[in-house]
Design a protein around this motif. Sequence first.
Motif, PDB file in Angstrom:
ATOM      1  N   MET A   1      19.632  46.284  51.632  1.00 22.88           N
ATOM      2  CA  MET A   1      20.885  45.995  51.553  1.00 22.88           C
ATOM      3  C   MET A   1      21.582  46.803  50.347  1.00 22.88           C
ATOM      4  N   ASP A   2      22.854  47.424  50.454  1.00 23.73           N
ATOM      5  CA  ASP A   2      23.244  48.200  49.762  1.00 23.73           C
ATOM      6  C   ASP A   2      24.256  47.255  48.795  1.00 23.73           C
ATOM      7  N   ILE A   3      23.829  46.917  47.544  1.00 21.11           N
ATOM      8  CA  ILE A   3      24.756  45.639  47.129  1.00 21.11           C
ATOM      9  C   ILE A   3      25.935  46.315  46.291  1.00 21.11           C
ATOM     10  N   GLN A   4      25.924  47.645  46.098  1.00 27.74           N
ATOM     11  CA  GLN A   4      27.149  48.499  45.411  1.00 27.74           C
ATOM     12  C   GLN A   4      28.425  48.252  46.547  1.00 27.74           C
ATOM     13  N   LYS A   5      28.191  47.919  47.492  1.00 24.55           N
ATOM     14  CA  LYS A   5      29.329  47.850  48.667  1.00 24.55           C
ATOM     15  C   LYS A   5      30.063  46.510  48.216  1.00 24.55           C
ATOM     16  N   TYR A   6      29.253  45.780  47.547  1.00 21.54           N
ATOM     17  CA  TYR A   6      29.871  44.338  47.409  1.00 21.54           C
ATOM     18  C   TYR A   6      30.399  44.229  45.906  1.00 21.54           C
ATOM     19  N   MET A   7      30.296  45.002  45.306  1.00 20.89           N
ATOM     20  CA  MET A   7      30.663  44.854  43.838  1.00 20.89           C
ATOM     21  C   MET A   7      32.413  44.773  43.682  1.00 20.89           C
ATOM     22  N   ILE A   8      32.862  44.156  42.616  1.00 24.71           N
ATOM     23  CA  ILE A   8      34.176  43.935  42.513  1.00 24.71           C
ATOM     24  C   ILE A   8      34.982  44.733  41.849  1.00 24.71           C
ATOM     25  N   PRO A   9      36.054  45.762  42.400  1.00 25.37           N
ATOM     26  CA  PRO A   9      36.693  46.878  42.041  1.00 25.37           C
ATOM     27  C   PRO A   9      37.354  46.538  40.600  1.00 25.37           C
ATOM     28  N   CYS A  10      37.675  47.508  39.699  1.00 25.30           N
ATOM     29  CA  CYS A  10      38.206  47.236  38.582  1.00 25.30           C
ATOM     30  C   CYS A  10      39.482  47.228  38.853  1.00 25.30           C
ATOM     31  N   MET A  11      40.411  46.191  38.647  1.00 26.08           N
ATOM     32  CA  MET A  11      42.067  46.094  38.859  1.00 26.08           C
ATOM     33  C   MET A  11      42.698  47.063  38.262  1.00 26.08           C
ATOM     34  N   ASN A  12      42.263  47.202  36.752  1.00 21.70           N
ATOM     35  CA  ASN A  12      43.110  48.242  35.861  1.00 21.70           C
ATOM     36  C   ASN A  12      42.818  49.460  36.754  1.00 21.70           C
ATOM     37  N   LYS A  13      41.723  49.936  36.979  1.00 24.61           N
ATOM     38  CA  LYS A  13      41.378  51.528  37.511  1.00 24.61           C
ATOM     39  C   LYS A  13      42.346  51.568  38.906  1.00 24.61           C
ATOM     40  N   SER A  14      42.381  50.370  39.748  1.00 24.08           N
ATOM     41  CA  SER A  14      42.954  50.601  40.798  1.00 24.08           C
ATOM     42  C   SER A  14      44.445  50.729  40.764  1.00 24.08           C
ATOM     43  N   LEU A  15      44.960  49.809  39.822  1.00 19.92           N
ATOM     44  CA  LEU A  15      46.438  49.740  39.763  1.00 19.92           C
ATOM     45  C   LEU A  15      46.933  51.246  38.791  1.00 19.92           C
ATOM     46  N   PHE A  16      46.235  51.484  37.845  1.00 18.79           N
ATOM     47  CA  PHE A  16      46.651  52.202  36.838  1.00 18.79           C
ATOM     48  C   PHE A  16      46.006  53.619  36.973  1.00 18.79           C
ATOM     49  N   GLY A  17      44.764  53.630  37.494  1.00 18.24           N
ATOM     50  CA  GLY A  17      44.022  54.922  37.650  1.00 18.24           C
ATOM     51  C   GLY A  17      43.161  55.266  36.146  1.00 18.24           C
ATOM     52  N   VAL A  18      43.175  54.199  35.426  1.00 17.53           N
ATOM     53  CA  VAL A  18      42.574  54.340  34.018  1.00 17.53           C
ATOM     54  C   VAL A  18      41.368  53.274  34.166  1.00 17.53           C
ATOM     55  N   ASP A  19      40.100  53.648  33.412  1.00 21.28           N
ATOM     56  CA  ASP A  19      39.103  52.755  33.117  1.00 21.28           C
ATOM     57  C   ASP A  19      39.574  51.692  32.276  1.00 21.28           C
ATOM     58  N   CYS A  20      38.895  50.605  32.509  1.00 21.56           N
ATOM     59  CA  CYS A  20      39.238  49.361  31.275  1.00 21.56           C
ATOM     60  C   CYS A  20      38.282  49.528  30.338  1.00 21.56           C
ATOM     61  N   LEU A  21      38.161  48.455  29.388  1.00 19.60           N
ATOM     62  CA  LEU A  21      37.253  48.178  28.393  1.00 19.60           C
ATOM     63  C   LEU A  21      35.735  47.882  29.015  1.00 19.60           C
ATOM     64  N   GLY A  22      35.645  47.086  30.227  1.00 21.33           N
ATOM     65  CA  GLY A  22      34.438  46.605  30.924  1.00 21.33           C
ATOM     66  C   GLY A  22      34.132  47.406  32.000  1.00 21.33           C
ATOM     67  N   CYS A  23      34.678  48.546  32.309  1.00 20.45           N
ATOM     68  CA  CYS A  23      34.403  49.280  33.478  1.00 20.45           C
ATOM     69  C   CYS A  23      33.011  49.600  33.099  1.00 20.45           C
ATOM     70  N   GLY A  24      32.062  49.701  34.289  1.00 21.27           N
ATOM     71  CA  GLY A  24      30.889  50.052  34.268  1.00 21.27           C
ATOM     72  C   GLY A  24      29.697  48.863  33.909  1.00 21.27           C
ATOM     73  N   THR A  25      30.383  47.617  33.951  1.00 17.93           N
ATOM     74  CA  THR A  25      29.473  46.444  33.222  1.00 17.93           C
ATOM     75  C   THR A  25      28.450  46.321  34.586  1.00 17.93           C
ATOM     76  N   GLN A  26      29.072  46.256  35.854  1.00 17.34           N
ATOM     77  CA  GLN A  26      28.421  45.674  37.062  1.00 17.34           C
ATOM     78  C   GLN A  26      27.235  46.653  37.324  1.00 17.34           C
ATOM     79  N   ARG A  27      27.516  48.038  37.102  1.00 12.55           N
ATOM     80  CA  ARG A  27      26.666  49.073  37.710  1.00 12.55           C
ATOM     81  C   ARG A  27      25.655  49.068  36.582  1.00 12.55           C
TER      82      ARG A  27
END
Length: 94
Positions: free
Chosen positions: A1-27
């Motif tokens: 099972m590939d759990i990375q398919k079920y990770m929550i996307p970063c809303m800041n990166k989705s909306l503005f194209g810029v990483d947030c302070l917490g980007c990378g936490t799930q990975r």
Amino acid sequence: MDIQKYMIPCMNKSLFGVDCLGCGTQRALLLLIDGEFAKAFYQFPAIYTTLLFFGILSLHFLDRSRNYHKLIIALALFNAILMIVSYIYKMTNF
């Protein structure tokens, strides 16, 4: 099972194209589970302090006889500073 398919996307990166302070936490958490400690730190340097913070916070709720307030505040400030410094480093070097 590939759990990375079920990770929550970063809303800041989705909306503005810029990483947030917490980007990378799930990975980073997945890398920790896989035993890749150095890669987890590289992905999100504040992963260890974040886990320590949540561990102390859970102790605060489980053990009411001790006072964890000062430790929680100190860890929160240290974690926030580490997140900001690593974010600035990531944005200027990558």
